[in-house]
Design a protein around this motif. Structure first.
Motif, PDB file in Angstrom:
ATOM      1  N   VAL A 830       0.845  -1.213   0.000  1.00  0.00           N
ATOM      2  CA  VAL A 830       0.000   0.000   0.000  1.00  0.00           C
ATOM      3  C   VAL A 830       0.877   1.259   0.000  1.00  0.00           C
ATOM      4  O   VAL A 830       0.629   2.219  -0.742  1.00  0.00           O
ATOM      5  CB  VAL A 830      -0.957   0.005   1.217  1.00  0.00           C
ATOM      6  N   ASP A 831       1.948   1.224   0.838  1.00  0.00           N
ATOM      7  CA  ASP A 831       2.846   2.382   0.916  1.00  0.00           C
ATOM      8  C   ASP A 831       3.505   2.642  -0.440  1.00  0.00           C
ATOM      9  O   ASP A 831       3.603   3.785  -0.895  1.00  0.00           O
ATOM     10  CB  ASP A 831       3.933   2.138   1.980  1.00  0.00           C
ATOM     11  N   ASN A 834       0.878   4.040  -2.964  1.00  0.00           N
ATOM     12  CA  ASN A 834       0.566   5.457  -2.669  1.00  0.00           C
ATOM     13  C   ASN A 834       1.741   6.366  -3.054  1.00  0.00           C
ATOM     14  O   ASN A 834       1.548   7.480  -3.568  1.00  0.00           O
ATOM     15  CB  ASN A 834       0.232   5.633  -1.182  1.00  0.00           C
ATOM     16  N   SER A 835       2.957   5.893  -2.767  1.00  0.00           N
ATOM     17  CA  SER A 835       4.146   6.699  -3.072  1.00  0.00           C
ATOM     18  C   SER A 835       4.254   6.942  -4.575  1.00  0.00           C
ATOM     19  O   SER A 835       4.526   8.051  -5.029  1.00  0.00           O
ATOM     20  CB  SER A 835       5.406   6.007  -2.550  1.00  0.00           C
ATOM     21  N   LYS A 837       1.798   6.728  -6.852  1.00  0.00           N
ATOM     22  CA  LYS A 837       0.671   7.504  -7.360  1.00  0.00           C
ATOM     23  C   LYS A 837       0.854   9.004  -7.052  1.00  0.00           C
ATOM     24  O   LYS A 837       0.404   9.857  -7.830  1.00  0.00           O
ATOM     25  CB  LYS A 837      -0.642   7.011  -6.735  1.00  0.00           C
ATOM     26  N   SER A 838       1.547   9.286  -5.938  1.00  0.00           N
ATOM     27  CA  SER A 838       1.714  10.717  -5.561  1.00  0.00           C
ATOM     28  C   SER A 838       2.589  11.454  -6.549  1.00  0.00           C
ATOM     29  O   SER A 838       2.551  12.686  -6.636  1.00  0.00           O
ATOM     30  CB  SER A 838       2.317  10.813  -4.139  1.00  0.00           C
TER      31      SER A 838
END
Length: 846
Positions: A830-831, A834-835, A837-838
């Protein structure tokens, strides 16, 4: 249910089957082969040879003596009422004067007057003949008297009985025999002289004293008169009653040279010794009789020699009479000792009987040679010469040419058989005249319809049998039965076969049971009876009949097959002890049987089961030289205690044996290596087996760290296209250690979804590592599209997105990241998502 078409193949195949669900059938050609219908019937010599029946003689008739004195009727004076008349007939006057002179003792004048009466026709003639005959007897002229008494006896008159008795008495005295008559006393005398001891009737007899003697003679009693005759007659009666000692005393007394009837006494002394078994003494008496009474001597020799062969030959050595050699040969022949019979017949010169004996021995060549050398032959001798030549495989043609004109019927018959033997059936049919023999030729041509046509109107036993056999060969049991009766054993047997062929075992059993106990077909019938009961499911009853054959006919062909039938039952039907006995007995009798090796192997198994391993090993070692070599080695390996030797034996079978033995040896080796813990040998063995075993070998190699052998076997399986979940898991392991991409390519075609997804993921990583990003991206995308439930799904999304970023497809990377399944993602995943996608633009669908 198993169903075999031939009896013999059934027996061979059924040996090792435990189940009793095997139906015993028969093939007609097998059942009927070797019967008379398939070959020329052999001409058979007589079962026994006849000899002149030599019974002890009853010499009583020799002892009956004629009357020792002449007994006559009372001569009565002739009285004429009214006195003498000058006109009396001459015959009456002469008769009266003759009687008067006779009564006065004046025989000369009496003869003169009575002769006048006899010379003329006169009613007084028969009476005058009697009185004149009496006078002649007194004068010692018995022959003249006999003629007068004979004529007088033919007429009715007061002296007729006296005339007849006088005629009989003088005939006996002069000729030694009594004329046939119906007189109550003299008929008995005639019977006794002819050998029939008959009781006389003395009432009214003229020869009263003589009749008393004949009565004593009949009863075997001694009397005052005729003492020698009556004493010896009594001795004969005692002999006939078995009182040998009493009889012997009298016979010995009369056996002395000076005694009357010495030959009779010597003869009976010989009989007594023969009865006692003292043949030597009996022969001594016979030898003495040779010069006294040759006929009695010959009879006594014959009686003594009839007891056995040695006595016959001993008699020959004494007498030189070859008839006793013949008798020795006949005794040997009738007792079944044909070899000894030949010896005696050849010595006696009896060629035909010697031929009979050789034929009984089956030595046709020797019989033929005897007949061939005969200079002159009769019809029977020619027939036997042809017969023996036929069976001795000698040429018939010279003999046939010799008898062509002399015995044309014999010529035609054996010319037919000449062609028959050559298998020229068509020529045989032209010469064989008897319809039965013609049919026989057709039978051997396998023209069974031809047989039925020829014999259509014939109904003898052999015709019926041949028609029935032909019908059976035509597959028509019902037609076969229409020709048969239940009168003979062969017909009963064929009736049984006909029902057996139809599967009506109950009916077939009825006929097989009906065959007489002394019939040569009885053992065959018992065998088929056992088969019929077996097919009915009556296994215990079938067993009883099979054992009966073995017990009653131990040396027959049927005993052989009965034993095989019992062996074939096996299992619960035959216990181990019985089975061992059956196998041992069969192998003892038939060591070279076609199934002997199989039975030896079965016996070895029984020995092993009964803890008789040494006996089993001996048999198995013997079998190593035959077709069961590898089965035997395999069984020896199972018995071997030494691990090294056991492995050598098993491996030899595995490498050299048949498919079945190799499979069993391999299984044994696998178990052996497993128990021994020899993983390398086990894996090597498995690697040579079926594909499933090769998979196991791969696993063992991998567990041992032997990747090279594991990869070798794995590549073989992959080349075959073998698919197996266990193999594919091993291929994943092999890839991880070898990084050989071919494993992944193979696994990407797996039917297992999980293995396939893992292979695709590893393939993508492998492409990444080798710098082939686009190929890696294809595999990552494949997972995100087709394997959303895969544990590698989120990793494929992340790695695929990274590849897109590297390829400057940032919006596509963002879209791919949107497909991540966050519910099943780990915190780290998940991390990372998210990283990434940011730093990427939002996914917008255009």
């Amino acid at each position: 249910m198993w169903k075999l078409t031939r009896l013999f193949s059934l027996l061979a195949c059924a040996l090792f089957l435990i189940s009793a669900d095997i139906k015993k059938e028969f093939d007609v050609s097998v059942e009927l082969i070797g019967r008379s219908a398939e070959e020329k019937p052999k001409r058979l010599p007589p079962e026994t040879l006849q000899t002149p029946e030599e019974k002890p003689l009853d010499l009583s008739s020799r002892l009956l003596e004629p009357p020792s004195k002449f007994e006559q009727a009372q001569i009565k004076p002739f009285k004429e009422e009214g006195g003498i008349s000058c006109g009396e007939p001459k015959d009456l006057v002469s008769y009266r004067l003759g009687i008067d002179y006779y009564l006065q003792g004046k025989y000369g004048p009496a003869k003169e007057e009575l002769s006048k009466v006899v010379a003329m026709p006169s009613p007084f003639k028969p009476m005058a003949e009697y009185v004149l005959g009496v006078i002649y007897v007194r004068e010692g002229k018995e022959e003249k008297a006999t003629e007068l008494f004979k004529h007088s006896c033919s007429f009715s008159h007061m002296y007729q009985k006296a005339s007849c008795e006088s005629y009989y008495a003088l005939s006996f005295l002069l000729n030694g025999k009594v004329p046939q008559n119906q007189d109550p006393m003299w008929k008995a005398v005639a019977d006794i002289k002819s050998g029939r001891i008959t009781k006389p009737v003395c009432n009214g007899a003229v020869f009263k004293e003589y009749c008393q003697y004949v009565h004593e003679f009949y009863e075997g009693k001694e009397g005052e008169n005729y003492k020698d005759s009556l004493r010896l007659r009594k001795a004969i009666v005692l002999y006939q009653r078995g009182s040998l000692l009493q009889a012997e005393e009298t016979f010995k007394e009369y056996s002395k040279p000076s005694k009357p009837y010495r030959d009779v006494a010597l003869y009976y002394l010989g009989l007594i010794e023969a009865k006692r078994g003292n043949e030597r003494k009996a022969l001594d008496y016979a030898s003495i009789l040779e010069t006294i009474n040759p006929k009695l001597s010959e009879n006594l020799y014959a009686i003594i020699s009839a007891k056995d062969i040695l006595l016959s030959r001993l008699t020959y050595s004494i007498t030189g009479d070859k008839r006793f050699l013949d008798r020795a040969g006949i005794i040997a022949y009738n007792s079944g000792d044909y070899r000894l019979a030949v010896y005696n017949f050849l010595e006696s010169g009896n060629v035909l009987y010697a031929v009979y004996s050789y034929v009984k021995l089956g030595e046709y060549s020797k019989a033929y040679d005897l007949l061939k050398n005969l200079s002159r032959k009769n019809r029977e001798e020619y027939e036997w010469e042809l017969e023996t030549a036929y069976w001795a495989d000698r040429s018939l043609e010279p003999i046939l040419e010799e008898i062509r004109n002399r015995y044309p019927d014999l010529y035609r018959e054996y010319t037919g058989w000449f062609y028959f033997k050559k298998g020229d059936w068509e020529s045989a049919v032209r010469y064989l005249e008897d319809p039965y023999y013609k049919a026989l030729a057709y039978f051997n041509m396998k023209d069974y319809k031809g047989v039925l046509n020829i014999l259509e109107s014939r109904n003898s036993e052999r015709d019926r049998v041949l028609k029935a056999k032909s019908a059976l060969f035509l597959g028509d049991p019902k037609l076969a039965r229409s020709f048969l009766t239940d009168k003979t054993d062969e017909e009963l047997y064929l009736l049984g076969l006909s029902y057996f062929l139809e599967g009506d075992y109950e009916s077939s059993a009825k006929y097989f049971k009906s065959i007489s106990s002394n019939s040569p077909l009885k053992p065959k019938a018992l065998l088929k009876l056992g088969d019929a009961l077996y097919n009915e499911g009556k296994v215990e009853s079938a067993k009883a009949y099979y054992y009966e054959i073995i017990s009653k006919y131990p040396n027959s062909e049927q005993a052989k097959y009965a034993t095989l039938s019992l062996i074939g039952m096996g299992g619960k039907n035959i216990g181990d002890v019985q089975m061992q006995q059956l196998l041992e007995e069969y192998l003892r009798k038939y060591p070279h049987s076609a199934v002997s090796d199989d039975l030896k192997y079965q016996l070895a198994q029984i020995y092993i089961k009964n803890a008789q391993e040494d006996k089993a090993k001996n048999i198995l070692i013997e079998l190593m030289d035959g077709p069961l070599k590898y089965k035997a080695i395999l069984k020896l390996a199972q018995l071997e205690k030494d691990p090294g030797k056991k492995a050598v034996l098993l491996y030899k079978v595995y490498k050299e044996g048949g498919s079945e033995e190799r499979r069993e040896a391999r299984d044994e080796l696998i178990e052996f290596y497993t128990q021994l813990g020899d993983r390398k040998s086990l894996a090597d063995l498995l690697a040579e087996g079926q594909d499933s075993d090769k998979v196991k070998a791969v696993g063992i190699y991998i567990s041992m760290g032997d990747d090279a052998d594991a990869q070798k076997v794995a590549k073989q399986l992959m080349a075959e296209g073998y698919r197996d979940q266990e193999l594919e898991s091993y291929l994943l392991d092999l890839y991880k250690t070898s990084k050989d991409r071919s494993y992944l390519d193979y696994l990407k075609q797996s039917k297992d979804r999980n293995i396939r997804s893992q292979a695709v993921y590893l393939s993508a990583l492998d492409y990444l590592k080798s710098g082939e990003k686009k190929k890696a991206l294809e595999d990552f995308v494949d997972i995100t599209v087709n394997y959303k439930d895969s544990p590698f799904y989120n990793q494929a999304v992340i790695e695929g997105a990274k590849v897109l970023i590297d390829l400057n497809a940032r919006r596509d990377a963002s879209c791919l990241l949107d497909k991540a399944n966050l519910d099943m993602a780990s915190k780290e995943e998940v991390d990372v998502i998210n990283s990434l996608k940011s730093r990427l633009p939002k996914c917008e669908v255009r």
